[in-house]
Motif scaffolding. Structure first.
Motif, PDB file in Angstrom:
ATOM      1  N   ILE A   1       0.857  -1.196   0.000  1.00 36.56           N
ATOM      2  CA  ILE A   1       0.000   0.000   0.000  1.00 36.56           C
ATOM      3  C   ILE A   1       0.886   1.237   0.000  1.00 36.56           C
ATOM      4  N   LEU A   2       0.477   2.206  -0.803  1.00 39.45           N
ATOM      5  CA  LEU A   2       1.223   3.450  -0.969  1.00 39.45           C
ATOM      6  C   LEU A   2       0.272   4.605  -0.678  1.00 39.45           C
ATOM      7  N   GLY A   3       0.720   5.612   0.102  1.00 44.40           N
ATOM      8  CA  GLY A   3      -0.125   6.774   0.370  1.00 44.40           C
ATOM      9  C   GLY A   3       0.688   8.052   0.364  1.00 44.40           C
ATOM     10  N   THR A   4       0.201   9.075  -0.344  1.00 46.64           N
ATOM     11  CA  THR A   4       0.884  10.370  -0.368  1.00 46.64           C
ATOM     12  C   THR A   4       0.066  11.407   0.383  1.00 46.64           C
ATOM     13  N   ASP A   5       0.759  12.373   0.994  1.00 50.80           N
ATOM     14  CA  ASP A   5       0.068  13.388   1.787  1.00 50.80           C
ATOM     15  C   ASP A   5      -0.595  14.427   0.877  1.00 50.80           C
ATOM     16  N   PRO A   6      -1.374  15.381   1.440  1.00 45.51           N
ATOM     17  CA  PRO A   6      -2.181  16.269   0.603  1.00 45.51           C
ATOM     18  C   PRO A   6      -1.424  17.083  -0.439  1.00 45.51           C
ATOM     19  N   ASP A   7      -0.156  17.442  -0.192  1.00 42.59           N
ATOM     20  CA  ASP A   7       0.580  18.183  -1.224  1.00 42.59           C
ATOM     21  C   ASP A   7       1.568  17.291  -1.962  1.00 42.59           C
ATOM     22  N   SER A   8       1.496  15.989  -1.704  1.00 41.50           N
ATOM     23  CA  SER A   8       2.258  14.981  -2.430  1.00 41.50           C
ATOM     24  C   SER A   8       3.763  15.235  -2.408  1.00 41.50           C
ATOM     25  N   ASP A   9       4.255  15.614  -1.226  1.00 44.22           N
ATOM     26  CA  ASP A   9       5.709  15.650  -1.072  1.00 44.22           C
ATOM     27  C   ASP A   9       6.197  14.527  -0.156  1.00 44.22           C
ATOM     28  N   ARG A  10       5.306  13.979   0.676  1.00 44.00           N
ATOM     29  CA  ARG A  10       5.664  12.857   1.543  1.00 44.00           C
ATOM     30  C   ARG A  10       4.910  11.610   1.107  1.00 44.00           C
ATOM     31  N   VAL A  11       5.538  10.459   1.325  1.00 44.94           N
ATOM     32  CA  VAL A  11       4.876   9.203   0.968  1.00 44.94           C
ATOM     33  C   VAL A  11       5.127   8.183   2.075  1.00 44.94           C
ATOM     34  N   GLY A  12       4.070   7.438   2.404  1.00 47.01           N
ATOM     35  CA  GLY A  12       4.183   6.364   3.387  1.00 47.01           C
ATOM     36  C   GLY A  12       3.745   5.048   2.767  1.00 47.01           C
ATOM     37  N   ILE A  13       4.301   3.959   3.272  1.00 53.55           N
ATOM     38  CA  ILE A  13       3.910   2.642   2.754  1.00 53.55           C
ATOM     39  C   ILE A  13       3.513   1.720   3.903  1.00 53.55           C
ATOM     40  N   MET A  14       2.661   0.762   3.561  1.00 56.63           N
ATOM     41  CA  MET A  14       2.307  -0.298   4.494  1.00 56.63           C
ATOM     42  C   MET A  14       2.493  -1.632   3.771  1.00 56.63           C
ATOM     43  N   VAL A  15       2.957  -2.644   4.528  1.00 60.25           N
ATOM     44  CA  VAL A  15       3.204  -3.955   3.916  1.00 60.25           C
ATOM     45  C   VAL A  15       2.582  -5.050   4.773  1.00 60.25           C
ATOM     46  N   ARG A  16       2.260  -6.147   4.120  1.00 63.54           N
ATOM     47  CA  ARG A  16       1.641  -7.266   4.821  1.00 63.54           C
ATOM     48  C   ARG A  16       2.737  -8.104   5.480  1.00 63.54           C
ATOM     49  N   ASN A  17       2.531  -8.413   6.766  1.00 66.47           N
ATOM     50  CA  ASN A  17       3.522  -9.216   7.487  1.00 66.47           C
ATOM     51  C   ASN A  17       3.188 -10.706   7.384  1.00 66.47           C
ATOM     52  N   LYS A  18       3.962 -11.532   8.094  1.00 62.81           N
ATOM     53  CA  LYS A  18       3.802 -12.988   8.012  1.00 62.81           C
ATOM     54  C   LYS A  18       2.456 -13.464   8.573  1.00 62.81           C
ATOM     55  N   GLN A  19       1.870 -12.626   9.427  1.00 64.56           N
ATOM     56  CA  GLN A  19       0.574 -12.986  10.006  1.00 64.56           C
ATOM     57  C   GLN A  19      -0.590 -12.550   9.111  1.00 64.56           C
ATOM     58  N   GLY A  20      -0.259 -11.920   7.989  1.00 64.02           N
ATOM     59  CA  GLY A  20      -1.294 -11.483   7.062  1.00 64.02           C
ATOM     60  C   GLY A  20      -1.862 -10.119   7.375  1.00 64.02           C
ATOM     61  N   GLU A  21      -1.291  -9.453   8.399  1.00 60.82           N
ATOM     62  CA  GLU A  21      -1.771  -8.115   8.763  1.00 60.82           C
ATOM     63  C   GLU A  21      -0.857  -7.047   8.172  1.00 60.82           C
ATOM     64  N   PHE A  22      -1.426  -5.854   7.965  1.00 64.27           N
ATOM     65  CA  PHE A  22      -0.628  -4.760   7.424  1.00 64.27           C
ATOM     66  C   PHE A  22       0.033  -3.977   8.544  1.00 64.27           C
ATOM     67  N   GLU A  23       1.305  -3.647   8.342  1.00 64.47           N
ATOM     68  CA  GLU A  23       1.995  -2.820   9.313  1.00 64.47           C
ATOM     69  C   GLU A  23       2.753  -1.718   8.581  1.00 64.47           C
TER      70      GLU A  23
END
Length: 574
Positions: free
Chosen positions: A301-323
């Motif tokens: 998962i990829l997410g950019t902030d309102p002015d699109s200068d910062r970006v955060g990511i989330m990834v699925r772990n071994k338990q199947g949950e996103f962190e």
């Protein structure tokens, strides 16, 4: 003039609209609110202005925007006719009043005889930096409060290199503002008149095409993306902001076939109705993206902030949950990937270097140096990274391939001088696809890097100090830590005290004082005997002290124990 007199001055000014006057009348019996709004102007610094959107001297509104722009215009005019002709590029984000404020700024610049290139609608912050450089402008203005809550707006200022203002220019504007009356000291021009006179021209599609050509030139590995394109999937959210158009365009041009955008958050809305805070640093904002990812068997998962200068990511772990992957960790992943990808593509320069800030993980240095790159520290803020890049490359010493800070900002390439979530999103996706081709998620990749480079860990604490006495509390805490620093923290002795205000390092055992490379910033660093570094600095944009814990353990358990131990000490400072 005291705050009550300032309030009465505003109330009597013919410059106020009826709605603005009514807003001030509504607080007539609220002395504390009047004081908060009128005790003094917003401070103009290297990050420009940022504040809540209310009528008042200490808030963001059209009058404060015009006043600030007049100060900026005076500085540009002092540079001469050529600077006025080169003019100013002006951009805005999705926030309430951002377009209104951008047009107000454009009218003041035009009123002062300075040409303006005004974006026709919202654009990512990096495109503003690009436009200043691409069109040879003298300066730039971006109306944005980045990732702050909906009540805020801001006014970022840029110089001709496309970076945010260096301290000397910010100080020059602040000095001008001391002598400008907020209502009678501003020269403006009607918008339509300025357009007809050619003082305001519009930027749009042409700039988009030029910017995106540069973004796409950063791709290292179309071939691997093509190989996995039928199966690789990702979810993207712009959090109601400026990334909504160019980020999906970049990913599609990369060759991504299965791009799932969060529909509710693709809607441009300055009220950010689906989130409490539109900040990709806050994982709770990703709840809609996580739902979409789980329904479609997506790992990234990829997410950019309102002015699109910062970006955060989330990834699925071994338990199947996103962190969430922290900004520090994302930067390490991307740096390690870029070195490898650029080598494979034959694009890595012989004298490559990476830049990071003094509060960014030391793991980045470990990655860079293990791969033969130089790694340099700068103060927090991409204007300092831009200066360092210009210095190193101007001297022929290094070619900078990657710059980043822990707060989810990444700068890649040479066409912008600010953090750039459009290019970063492109390369993070290329990286995720490459690891996918190896049978790995980014969760797997990060753990492989810990095994390879060491179990580094970081945690940032925000000691929030709002209100009138907030600034005094912040100053008092910094004074106390500077004058009577701790000899040990959480039972571990301090080995070295570094004070970046005067550029000194003091050895705790011998008392010997030596000079360090950086000076001139109100930052303290405590380097402990176990290798942990704790850095303390006031925020440049918000009423809080930021405390950064940078540590390393022999394994994940020891790293996490260190973070918990030092966090307990930080909490005693609040």
């Amino acid at each position: 003039m005291n705050y009550r007199q300032e309030y009465e001055k505003w109330l009597a000014s013919p410059a106020l609209s009826e709605d603005e006057r009514n807003e001030l009348k509504a607080i007539a019996n609220d002395e504390k609110e009047i004081e908060n709004r009128f005790y003094g102007p917003l401070e103009f610094g290297t990050a420009g202005l940022r504040g809540t959107m209310y009528v008042g001297l200490h808030n963001m509104n059209r009058h404060v925007i015009r006043w600030a722009t007049q100060g900026f215009a005076n500085v540009i005019r002092a540079e001469g006719e050529e600077a006025m002709k080169k003019g100013v590029a002006i951009c805005m984000d999705c926030r309430n009043h951002s377009m209104e404020f951008a047009r107000a700024a454009a009218c003041v610049m035009a009123g002062n005889g300075i040409t303006v290139k005004l974006f026709e609608s919202l654009r990512p912050t990096p495109e503003l930096s690009f436009a200043v450089r691409e069109y040879g402008c003298e300066a730039g203005i971006n109306v944005t409060a980045s990732h702050n809550p909906k009540e805020y707006n801001g006014y970022k200022v840029y110089w001709s290199d496309g970076a945010q203002l260096p301290p000397q220019h910010a100080a020059a504007i602040a000095k001008e503002l001391e002598h400008i009356d907020i209502f009678t000291g501003v020269t403006s021009m009607d918008f339509d008149e300025a357009v007809n006179k050619g003082l305001i021209t519009m930027l749009g599609e042409d700039c988009d095409k030029r910017f995106m050509a540069n973004v796409m030139s950063m791709v290292n590995d179309y071939e691997t993306v093509k190989k996995v394109a039928d199966d690789f999937k990702l979810v993207y959210t712009p959090f109601h902001g400026c990334g909504h158009k160019l980020v999906p365009e970049a990913l599609t041009r990369l060759g991504i076939k299965h791009l799932l955008c969060v529909p509710e958050q693709m809607v441009i809305d300055g009220n950010f109705p689906t989130v409490v805070s539109p900040n990709p640093e806050n994982p709770e904002g990703f709840y809609l993206a996580i739902d979409l990812a789980k329904k479609n068997d997506v790992d990234f998962i990829l997410g950019t902030d309102p002015d699109s200068d910062r970006v955060g990511i989330m990834v699925r772990n071994k338990q199947g949950e996103f962190e969430p992957v922290t900004g520090n960790q994302t930067g390490v992943l991307l740096l390690d990937y870029l070195i490898g990808a650029m080598k494979r593509a034959g694009k890595l320069p012989a004298n490559a270097a990476a830049l990071k800030t003094i509060v960014t993980t030391e793991m980045a240095r470990a990655v860079a140096e293990a791969n033969g790159l130089d790694c340099y520290d700068t103060f927090t803020g991409f204007k300092f990274m831009a200066e360092k890049m210009n210095e190193l490359e101007g001297a022929g010493k290094n070619t900078v391939i990657f710059s980043y800070e822990e707060s989810y900002g990444y700068m890649i390439g040479h066409y912008v001088r600010d953090k750039d979530a459009v290019t970063a999103s492109l390369l993070l996706t290329e990286m995720a696809a490459w690891y996918y081709s190896q049978g790995m998620t980014l969760f797997d990749a990060l753990n492989a890097l810990f095994e390879k480079y060491g179990w580094y860990g970081e945690k940032t604490h925000n000691l929030v100090m709002p209100g009138l006495d907030g600034a005094e509390k912040m100053a008092a805490l910094m004074k106390s830590l500077r004058e009577t620093p701790p000899s040990e923290i959480a039972g571990v002795k301090v080995a070295t005290y570094k004070d970046y205000s005067d550029g000194t390092a003091r050895d705790a055992a011998s008392g010997e004082v030596t000079k360090i490379a950086l000076s001139g910033s109100n930052v303290l660093r405590f380097e402990l005997c176990d290798g942990t570094h704790i850095v303390v600095r006031p925020s440049g944009t918000e009423p809080k002290i930021k405390v950064y814990i940078l540590t390393k353990g022999a394994n994940a358990q020891e790293r996490d124990a260190n973070l918990a131990k030092y966090s307990a000490w930080v909490n005693t400072l609040a």
